[in-house]
Scaffold this motif. Structure first.
Motif, PDB file in Angstrom:
ATOM      1  N   UNK A  82       1.067  -0.953  -0.353  1.00 14.56           N
ATOM      2  CA  UNK A  82      -0.387  -0.114  -0.074  1.00 14.56           C
ATOM      3  C   UNK A  82       0.356   1.522   0.045  1.00 14.56           C
ATOM      4  N   UNK A  83       2.275   1.414  -0.103  1.00 21.35           N
ATOM      5  CA  UNK A  83       3.113   2.126  -0.513  1.00 21.35           C
ATOM      6  C   UNK A  83       3.134   2.795  -1.591  1.00 21.35           C
ATOM      7  N   UNK A  84       3.226   3.895  -2.178  1.00 23.27           N
ATOM      8  CA  UNK A  84       3.676   4.779  -2.926  1.00 23.27           C
ATOM      9  C   UNK A  84       5.411   4.932  -3.026  1.00 23.27           C
ATOM     10  N   UNK A  85       5.671   5.194  -4.204  1.00 23.47           N
ATOM     11  CA  UNK A  85       7.400   5.682  -3.849  1.00 23.47           C
ATOM     12  C   UNK A  85       6.890   7.317  -4.966  1.00 23.47           C
ATOM     13  N   UNK A  86       7.953   7.618  -5.455  1.00 23.52           N
ATOM     14  CA  UNK A  86       7.583   9.312  -6.196  1.00 23.52           C
ATOM     15  C   UNK A  86       8.036   9.057  -7.722  1.00 23.52           C
ATOM     16  N   UNK A  87       6.850   9.077  -8.472  1.00 28.20           N
ATOM     17  CA  UNK A  87       7.768   9.039  -9.162  1.00 28.20           C
ATOM     18  C   UNK A  87       8.803   9.599 -10.326  1.00 28.20           C
ATOM     19  N   UNK A  88       9.649   9.434 -11.213  1.00 28.76           N
ATOM     20  CA  UNK A  88      10.066   9.570 -12.190  1.00 28.76           C
ATOM     21  C   UNK A  88      10.411   9.166 -13.791  1.00 28.76           C
ATOM     22  N   UNK A  89      11.779   9.598 -14.072  1.00 28.89           N
ATOM     23  CA  UNK A  89      11.998   9.371 -15.568  1.00 28.89           C
ATOM     24  C   UNK A  89      11.809   7.353 -15.646  1.00 28.89           C
ATOM     25  N   UNK A  90      12.715   6.900 -14.848  1.00 28.00           N
ATOM     26  CA  UNK A  90      12.034   5.528 -14.713  1.00 28.00           C
ATOM     27  C   UNK A  90      10.384   4.830 -14.692  1.00 28.00           C
ATOM     28  N   UNK A  91       9.226   5.743 -14.612  1.00 25.14           N
ATOM     29  CA  UNK A  91       8.019   5.103 -15.421  1.00 25.14           C
ATOM     30  C   UNK A  91       7.247   5.137 -16.326  1.00 25.14           C
ATOM     31  N   UNK A  92       8.713   5.730 -17.049  1.00 32.40           N
ATOM     32  CA  UNK A  92       7.534   6.423 -18.521  1.00 32.40           C
ATOM     33  C   UNK A  92       8.163   5.767 -19.161  1.00 32.40           C
ATOM     34  N   UNK A  93       6.981   4.076 -19.707  1.00 37.35           N
ATOM     35  CA  UNK A  93       8.034   3.386 -20.103  1.00 37.35           C
ATOM     36  C   UNK A  93       6.813   3.071 -21.589  1.00 37.35           C
ATOM     37  N   UNK A 111      13.493  20.312 -21.737  1.00 39.36           N
ATOM     38  CA  UNK A 111      13.971  21.829 -20.436  1.00 39.36           C
ATOM     39  C   UNK A 111      13.129  21.311 -19.277  1.00 39.36           C
ATOM     40  N   UNK A 112      13.435  20.753 -17.702  1.00 40.69           N
ATOM     41  CA  UNK A 112      12.901  21.296 -17.030  1.00 40.69           C
ATOM     42  C   UNK A 112      11.434  20.272 -16.775  1.00 40.69           C
ATOM     43  N   UNK A 113      11.188  19.477 -17.077  1.00 45.61           N
ATOM     44  CA  UNK A 113       9.870  18.817 -17.268  1.00 45.61           C
ATOM     45  C   UNK A 113       9.787  17.889 -16.354  1.00 45.61           C
ATOM     46  N   UNK A 114       8.927  17.403 -14.853  1.00 44.49           N
ATOM     47  CA  UNK A 114       8.366  16.967 -14.305  1.00 44.49           C
ATOM     48  C   UNK A 114       8.760  15.759 -13.994  1.00 44.49           C
ATOM     49  N   UNK A 115       9.083  15.086 -14.701  1.00 44.81           N
ATOM     50  CA  UNK A 115       9.770  13.286 -14.845  1.00 44.81           C
ATOM     51  C   UNK A 115      10.540  13.105 -15.819  1.00 44.81           C
ATOM     52  N   UNK A 116      11.693  13.939 -15.351  1.00 39.99           N
ATOM     53  CA  UNK A 116      12.690  13.638 -16.195  1.00 39.99           C
ATOM     54  C   UNK A 116      13.716  13.495 -15.401  1.00 39.99           C
ATOM     55  N   UNK A 124      19.676  14.762 -28.832  1.00 35.68           N
ATOM     56  CA  UNK A 124      20.336  16.194 -28.430  1.00 35.68           C
ATOM     57  C   UNK A 124      20.022  16.533 -27.036  1.00 35.68           C
ATOM     58  N   UNK A 125      19.161  17.414 -26.216  1.00 33.69           N
ATOM     59  CA  UNK A 125      19.818  17.994 -24.740  1.00 33.69           C
ATOM     60  C   UNK A 125      18.596  17.598 -23.793  1.00 33.69           C
ATOM     61  N   UNK A 126      19.224  17.315 -22.639  1.00 30.39           N
ATOM     62  CA  UNK A 126      17.889  17.059 -21.891  1.00 30.39           C
ATOM     63  C   UNK A 126      18.182  17.370 -19.930  1.00 30.39           C
ATOM     64  N   UNK A 127      17.933  18.454 -19.896  1.00 33.60           N
ATOM     65  CA  UNK A 127      17.797  18.938 -18.516  1.00 33.60           C
ATOM     66  C   UNK A 127      17.134  19.084 -17.666  1.00 33.60           C
ATOM     67  N   UNK A 128      16.669  17.636 -16.347  1.00 38.08           N
ATOM     68  CA  UNK A 128      15.968  17.521 -15.923  1.00 38.08           C
ATOM     69  C   UNK A 128      15.358  18.130 -14.794  1.00 38.08           C
ATOM     70  N   UNK A 129      13.819  18.049 -14.112  1.00 35.87           N
ATOM     71  CA  UNK A 129      12.957  19.445 -13.889  1.00 35.87           C
ATOM     72  C   UNK A 129      13.348  19.052 -11.702  1.00 35.87           C
ATOM     73  N   UNK A 130      12.248  19.750 -11.464  1.00 36.03           N
ATOM     74  CA  UNK A 130      12.026  20.006  -9.916  1.00 36.03           C
ATOM     75  C   UNK A 130      12.660  18.386  -9.370  1.00 36.03           C
ATOM     76  N   UNK A 131      12.036  17.137  -9.878  1.00 35.67           N
ATOM     77  CA  UNK A 131      13.069  15.772  -9.021  1.00 35.67           C
ATOM     78  C   UNK A 131      14.260  16.205  -9.465  1.00 35.67           C
TER      79      UNK A 131
END
Length: 550
Positions: A82-93, A111-116, A124-131
């Protein structure tokens, strides 16, 4: 000067509200938003259910509904618990915008998207966001790009926590963070040209959560804060749009969009407390638990937080170490105290979501699959009797079943009910004590604004239609955004997308001259290929400090 290579520039502005933009335009503000209206198109964007950033941006950038991409919240369930973990880019399948372009040999900056976070390898380039934990982490692809951004003074998020008596300090930090964000976007546009770029500005969302009350001319707690902080943020972003528009090549299409809108927050609904009062959720028995429950009713952390702020002692909170504050904020009761053998429903998530404790799905399921419909109807009936604690009037609650609003192989992960209370003007919290004496409370984070579904979509450029507005009955759905962007870029459109091109965005002559081309995308990424965030604590603290998670 911005390179001619850019064919499509997308400026995401988190939480920008359709109605508020229209109001500011009528008042004579936002000249550059108005330029989009005059030279291009302005549409209301209908967000996702629920209208929160991780869900909405994932849909906008994948072209899929949550039943296919599997993101329903800031968190995902840990398998078998019943526990949850913070979502991140590993969840984007599922294939995202950048995957689709990379597969076609096109380059992109994201640039700067939540689950990046953690960032992935793209063309190209990826700059991760709030997480992202901090700029000391590997927050860019390629890795060496991080050195350039650090030299600009770039930071992931704000450094100040909001309190009523320190609004001026909070506002100053917000504007400084916004300037760094805009400076970095400009740097990337000028120095790292790609075929397409998608850049997210977050500070508009932060400002509206805290300062929405001042749209009604409420008296400020801190005289150092401006009279209308939200307008000042919108105006600064508007000026930046002018800078970009005047610097790009005439062959570049520019799109400005938000993931959702905003509205006034009335109250916070303690959904697990409400479920417990109606016997859908049952806590364990025992003298120690009863003592904790009594303490939780009379000495709840949110109540203490609220009184500290009312007494203008908010800076005391900043003296408590973050981890200690977070441990307190979790409260005295948790899911470990639930008697799952008697519980038929529970809530988890950031915005108005209820799960049925279903046999065969939940680890200690109580409700048989055949009884699910009966429990859902009982919850809906109980909601029909819900009243506002101040006015005593009925609260209009719209209950939506997962199977009615989502479709796809990730439907099994969805909350069984999403409920909308008076057009999202009431929001839920899962973490307040299950048997609290109060079903409704003020926001312990002092939020006065919350999310609504009506975002914005503005565009102008060589492929964009001109003069289209919602006055002519036009709007754009979240699932329509990605196929529309792909067409503007001249890319092939994968057949698996849920949405179609919104033709009101496109110049009709262009559609005749260049009909859309569709393709089948071979995307074989499997769960577990990307490693999840190994240190989610910093990200959780940032989200909790902003009031995004409990």
């Amino acid at each position: 000067m911005i390179s001619k290579k850019w064919k499509l520039i997308i400026i995401g502005i988190d939480g920008v509200d359709w109605g508020l933009v229209q109001s500011f335009l009528r008042q004579g503000h936002l000249d550059n938003f108005n330029d989009f209206c005059q030279k291009g198109i302005s549409l209301m964007l209908e967000s996702t259910i629920p209208p929160i950033s991780p869900v909405a941006w994932t849909t906008l950038l994948s072209g899929l509904n949550p039943g296919k991409h599997g993101i329903y919240d800031w968190s995902v369930r840990k398998e078998g618990s019943y526990q949850f973990r913070l979502a991140d880019s590993s969840c984007l399948n599922v294939p995202m915008f950048w995957d689709i372009l990379s597969a076609q040999g096109l380059s992109m900056t994201a640039f700067n998207f939540p689950l990046s976070y953690p960032p992935k390898k793209i063309n190209g380039h990826m700059i991760s966001g709030i997480l992202t934990p901090s700029t000391n982490a590997d927050f860019t692809y390629p890795r060496q790009l991080a050195m350039e951004l650090r030299s600009l003074g770039y930071r992931i998020g704000m450094q100040q926590t909001y309190t009523a008596e320190s609004e001026g300090i909070f506002y100053k930090d917000l504007m400084e963070t916004l300037e760094l964000r805009l400076k970095t976007v400009r740097y990337l546009l000028e120095n790292h040209p790609q075929d397409a770029g998608a850049f997210l500005i977050s500070e508009s969302d932060f400002a509206q959560h805290k300062f929405w009350k001042y749209l009604k001319d409420a008296r400020k707690s801190d005289p150092q804060a401006p009279d209308n902080p939200i307008l000042e943020v919108y105006k600064r972003i508007d000026a930046f749009l002018g800078e970009i528009s005047s610097s790009v090549d005439e062959d570049t299409n520019i799109v400005v969009l938000s993931d959702h809108g905003f509205c006034a927050l009335k109250k916070v609904f303690c959904v697990n407390a409400w479920l417990a009062k109606h016997d859908f959720l049952v806590t364990k028995e025992g003298a120690f638990l009863k003592l904790r429950n009594r303490l939780d009713n009379f000495i709840s952390v949110p109540s203490l937080h609220s009184w500290i702020n009312k007494l203008r002692l908010g800076r005391i909170l900043t003296l408590i170490p973050k981890q200690s504050r977070n441990n307190l904020i979790k409260g005295l009761l948790s899911f470990d105290d639930v008697d799952w053998s008697k519980t038929s429903a529970y809530a988890s998530g950031a915005l108005n979501q209820i799960y049925i404790n279903l046999k065969g799905r939940e680890p200690r399921g109580y409700v048989d699959v055949k009884q699910r419909e009966e429990v859902l109807k009982k919850i809906e009936k109980a909601f029909s009797q819900l009243k506002d604690p101040v006015s005593g009037s009925n609260i209009k609650v719209k209950c939506m079943r997962a199977e009615d609003i989502y479709c796809g192989d990730k439907l099994k992960l969805a909350p069984d009910i999403h409920f909308n209370m008076d057009d999202y003007s009431y929001i839920s919290t899962k973490r307040l004590s299950f048997k609290s004496a109060q079903t409704f409370r003020d926001s312990e984070y002092e939020d006065s604004g919350t999310h609504s579904p009506q975002g914005v979509f503005f565009a102008k450029g060589p492929n964009i239609a001109a003069g289209v507005s919602p006055n002519q009955g036009s709007k754009i759905e979240a699932i329509e955004v990605l196929p529309t962007l792909l067409y503007l870029l001249g890319a092939k459109i994968p057949r698996h997308l849920d949405g179609k091109i919104n033709t009101s965005v496109i110049d009709g002559k262009k559609m005749v001259q260049r009909p859309p081309v569709y393709c089948s995308l071979g995307f074989s990424e499997k769960k577990g290929q990307k490693q999840p965030n190994k240190d989610p604590q910093a990200a959780e603290e940032r989200l909790r400090g902003l009031g995004y998670i409990d």
